[in-house]
Design an enzyme around this catalytic site. Structure first.
Site, short mmCIF file in Angstrom:
data_model
loop_
_atom_site.label_atom_id
_atom_site.label_comp_id
_atom_site.label_asym_id
_atom_site.label_seq_id
_atom_site.Cartn_x
_atom_site.Cartn_y
_atom_site.Cartn_z
N ASP A 107 0.88 -1.17 0.00
CA ASP A 107 0.00 0.00 0.00
C ASP A 107 0.92 1.22 0.00
OD1 ASP A 107 -2.29 1.67 0.24
OD2 ASP A 107 -1.96 1.78 2.41
N GLU B 33 -1.33 -1.66 -4.70
CA GLU B 33 -2.56 -0.90 -4.87
C GLU B 33 -2.31 0.27 -5.81
OE1 GLU B 33 -5.47 1.69 -2.09
OE2 GLU B 33 -5.04 -0.35 -1.38
N ASP C 24 -2.34 1.00 7.45
CA ASP C 24 -1.57 0.87 6.20
C ASP C 24 -1.14 -0.57 5.95
OD1 ASP C 24 -1.36 3.74 5.27
OD2 ASP C 24 -0.55 3.92 7.29
#
Length: 184
Positions: free
Chosen positions: A16, A75, A147
């Site tokens: 991420d 992502e 996160d």
């Protein structure tokens, strides 16, 4: 008869990306079962942009070297409000991807909508819902940091759908083979 290859573990690293905090999550897939391996965050100190990007690059390479994943999922980030923020986030994402490909990992990309849909069942789920589902799916004792949870969710999404097959394929996405973007 089941193929013995189906029972070999596959280690997947989810990322991420973020300029201040880049989350990572490592899981292992054996058949349809998922197991938690590790998760955490790469935090960049205040400093110049090149210095911060170097921290992300080095941090991702260190995670790869430590956990030896076979595949990676990143992502795709979208920030539409502030063009400057979008540019900086894109550079952080690029540094993370460079860290992965420098270690010869195949990289797949998923939108936040795809990840949330695959993990929570709702593409507009909030961070707490993602954390809770990651905790349940990986049977963790507590909610992972936000996160790290997003990175684990990305890895779970990849494990369950792989290159746009399985669950992600059923969501109306179209995918191309290994190492390319999964596009909606």
């Amino acid at each position: 008869m089941t193929s013995p290859v189906a029972h070999l573990p596959t280690r997947i690293l989810g990322i991420d990306p973020g300029l201040r905090i880049t989350g990572f999550g490592v899981i292992e897939r054996v058949g349809t079962k998922l197991a938690y391996v590790a998760s955490g965050c790469i935090r960049t100190p205040d400093g110049t942009l090149p210095e911060r990007l170097r921290v992300i690059l080095d941090g991702v390479q260190q995670v790869v070297d430590t956990y030896q994943p076979a595949e990676a999922a990143v992502e795709i980030v979208f920030v539409n409000v502030n063009p400057q923020s979008t540019l900086l986030l894109g550079q952080a994402r690029g540094a993370a991807i460079c860290g992965l490909v420098s270690r010869s990992l195949p990289v797949s990309e998923y939108t936040a909508l795809q990840v949330k849909q695959a993990v929570v069942g709702y593409g507009k789920a909030n961070k707490e819902q993602v954390q809770h589902m990651v905790k349940r799916l990986l049977q963790l004792p507590g909610d992972p940091q936000a996160d790290a949870a997003d990175a684990l969710a990305c890895a779970i999404s990849h494990a369950n759908g792989g290159q746009a097959g399985g669950l992600l394929g059923s969501l109306g996405t179209r995918g191309r083979k290994r190492g390319t973007r999964v596009v909606a």
